[in-house]
Design an enzyme around this catalytic site. Structure first.
Site, mmCIF file in Angstrom:
data_model
loop_
_atom_site.group_PDB
_atom_site.id
_atom_site.type_symbol
_atom_site.label_atom_id
_atom_site.label_comp_id
_atom_site.label_asym_id
_atom_site.label_seq_id
_atom_site.Cartn_x
_atom_site.Cartn_y
_atom_site.Cartn_z
ATOM 1 N N ASP A 162 8.070 43.095 -0.191
ATOM 2 C CA ASP A 162 7.278 42.001 0.384
ATOM 3 C C ASP A 162 5.798 42.374 0.383
ATOM 4 O OD1 ASP A 162 6.852 39.496 1.401
ATOM 5 O OD2 ASP A 162 7.500 39.937 3.452
ATOM 6 N N GLU A 163 4.952 41.350 0.470
ATOM 7 C CA GLU A 163 3.489 41.522 0.507
ATOM 8 C C GLU A 163 2.994 42.313 -0.695
ATOM 9 O OE1 GLU A 163 2.054 39.679 2.544
ATOM 10 O OE2 GLU A 163 3.254 39.503 4.363
ATOM 11 N N GLY A 202 7.048 30.221 2.858
ATOM 12 C CA GLY A 202 8.471 30.582 2.935
ATOM 13 C C GLY A 202 8.849 31.714 1.999
ATOM 14 N N LYS A 203 7.865 32.498 1.559
ATOM 15 C CA LYS A 203 8.144 33.609 0.641
ATOM 16 C C LYS A 203 9.011 34.665 1.308
ATOM 17 C CE LYS A 203 3.834 34.641 0.085
ATOM 18 N NZ LYS A 203 3.334 33.690 1.115
ATOM 19 N N THR A 204 8.592 35.082 2.498
ATOM 20 C CA THR A 204 9.351 36.128 3.195
ATOM 21 C C THR A 204 10.746 35.625 3.565
ATOM 22 O OG1 THR A 204 7.359 37.214 3.999
ATOM 23 C CG2 THR A 204 9.367 37.611 5.258
ATOM 24 N N GLY A 238 3.252 32.187 -3.827
ATOM 25 C CA GLY A 238 2.690 30.971 -3.241
ATOM 26 C C GLY A 238 1.691 31.359 -2.167
ATOM 27 N N CYS A 241 -3.143 17.113 5.669
ATOM 28 C CA CYS A 241 -2.625 15.827 5.190
ATOM 29 C C CYS A 241 -1.114 15.773 5.078
ATOM 30 C CB CYS A 241 -3.254 15.473 3.841
ATOM 31 S SG CYS A 241 -2.604 16.486 2.486
ATOM 32 N N PHE A 269 2.553 30.882 4.620
ATOM 33 C CA PHE A 269 3.499 29.982 5.294
ATOM 34 C C PHE A 269 4.404 29.226 4.321
ATOM 35 C CE2 PHE A 269 -0.471 30.059 7.774
ATOM 36 C CZ PHE A 269 -0.015 30.688 8.924
ATOM 37 N N GLN A 277 0.901 41.684 -2.869
ATOM 38 C CA GLN A 277 -0.552 41.626 -3.150
ATOM 39 C C GLN A 277 -1.295 42.839 -2.613
ATOM 40 O OE1 GLN A 277 0.969 39.623 -0.948
ATOM 41 N NE2 GLN A 277 -0.059 39.968 0.992
HETATM 42 P P1 ADP Z 1 5.364 33.337 3.969
HETATM 43 O O1 ADP Z 1 6.043 34.666 3.811
HETATM 44 O O2 ADP Z 1 5.273 32.582 2.668
HETATM 45 O O3 ADP Z 1 4.035 33.426 4.637
HETATM 46 P P2 ADP Z 1 7.465 32.808 5.906
HETATM 47 O O4 ADP Z 1 8.757 32.824 5.169
HETATM 48 O O5 ADP Z 1 7.126 34.015 6.722
HETATM 49 O O6 ADP Z 1 6.293 32.417 4.904
HETATM 50 O O7 ADP Z 1 7.433 31.592 6.913
HETATM 51 C C1 ADP Z 1 7.778 30.280 6.540
HETATM 52 C C2 ADP Z 1 7.910 29.472 7.822
HETATM 53 O O8 ADP Z 1 6.633 29.246 8.411
HETATM 54 C C3 ADP Z 1 8.470 28.094 7.633
HETATM 55 O O9 ADP Z 1 9.854 28.110 7.544
HETATM 56 C C4 ADP Z 1 7.965 27.370 8.890
HETATM 57 O O10 ADP Z 1 8.871 27.584 9.955
HETATM 58 C C5 ADP Z 1 6.704 28.116 9.243
HETATM 59 N N1 ADP Z 1 5.462 27.364 9.019
HETATM 60 C C6 ADP Z 1 4.369 27.395 9.809
HETATM 61 N N2 ADP Z 1 3.370 26.648 9.302
HETATM 62 C C7 ADP Z 1 3.827 26.107 8.161
HETATM 63 C C8 ADP Z 1 3.250 25.231 7.159
HETATM 64 N N3 ADP Z 1 2.002 24.752 7.253
HETATM 65 N N4 ADP Z 1 4.019 24.904 6.104
HETATM 66 C C9 ADP Z 1 5.269 25.367 6.010
HETATM 67 N N5 ADP Z 1 5.868 26.183 6.906
HETATM 68 C C10 ADP Z 1 5.152 26.561 7.971
HETATM 69 MG MG MG Z 2 5.412 36.598 4.081
HETATM 70 ZN ZN ZN Z 3 -3.996 18.251 2.255
#
Ligand code: ADP
Ligand code: MG
Ligand code: ZN
Length: 182
Positions: free
Chosen positions: A85-86, A18-20, A13, A145, A16, A88
């Site tokens: 993780d990461e 929630g992948k990690t 995805g 949005c 932000f 890519q």
């Molecule tokens: P990823 O690894 O996908 O970048 P993380 O698991 O590190 O994501 O972080 C997810 C967390 O980021 C969410 O639980 C939330 O607390 C925070 N967050 C900050 N901005 C957003 C956003 N725009 N949408 C969803 N979560 C967000």
């Molecule tokens: Mg991540």
């Molecule tokens: Zn939007």
């Protein structure tokens, strides 16, 4: 203990999404179930820092930082769960590595961005998804949005594919609010 069959989960995805967090949860559940787990990330994940994986929520997990996916195969003896993780940031060699780990009966969980800041396929992740027993799309929340977001909007003018950063450089956007670079 009976060794089960290996499988491959790919968590993908935008930023932000929630992948990690999902990957850390899978690793924590493995340990709770008395299964040994090892987590890898790319050395280029400077947001986390070497030797750890840090989510945007600030949750820290111990990890092994590497630059070449082939190093993973040498370090998984005795572990049942293998997290990466990461994804890519790795080259195409991460694909045969993930498939080999599955054949070694590891429970493989790979997380990574499927699209870069311009909405293009990001490294080996799209191809990895094709091989997944469990493909898991995670969605963030659009900063404009409030709907579900699958794109990562870069907030700076940089045009390189890889610019590591967090909230100061990227924002989650839905398809309608995403503004691809020129
Ligand atoms: P990823 O690894 O996908 O970048 P993380 O698991 O590190 O994501 O972080 C997810 C967390 O980021 C969410 O639980 C939330 O607390 C925070 N967050 C900050 N901005 C957003 C956003 N725009 N949408 C969803 N979560 C967000
Ligand atoms: Mg991540
Ligand atoms: Zn939007």
């Amino acid at each position: 203990m009976k060794v089960g069959r290996g499988d491959l989960m790919v968590i993908y995805g935008g930023m932000f999404a929630g992948k990690t967090t999902e990957l850390q949860s899978a690793m924590r559940r493995a340990v709770l179930g008395n299964k040994s787990a090892i987590l890898f990330n790319h050395e280029r994940d400077t947001r986390s820092g070497n030797g750890r994986v840090v989510s945007h929520e600030g949750v820290v997990c111990e990890a092994v930082s590497i630059s070449d996916a082939r190093q993973i195969l040498k370090r998984v003896d005795g572990f049942v769960w293998v997290g990466i993780d990461e994804a890519q940031f790795f080259g195409p060699e991460i694909i045969p590595v993930a498939l080999e780990l599955r054949r070694m009966n590891k429970r493989v969980v790979v997380a990574g961005l499927n699209m870069d800041f311009a909405g293009r396929p990001f490294g080996p992740v799209p191809e990895l998804i094709l091989h997944a027993d469990i493909p898991m799309l995670k969605r963030a929340v659009c900063k404009i949005c409030g709907e579900d977001a699958i794109y990562s909007q870069r907030l700076t003018d940089d045009m390189q594919t890889t610019i590591v950063g967090g909230r100061e450089k990227y924002e989650a956007r839905c398809a309608f609010c995403f503004e691809p670079p020129p």
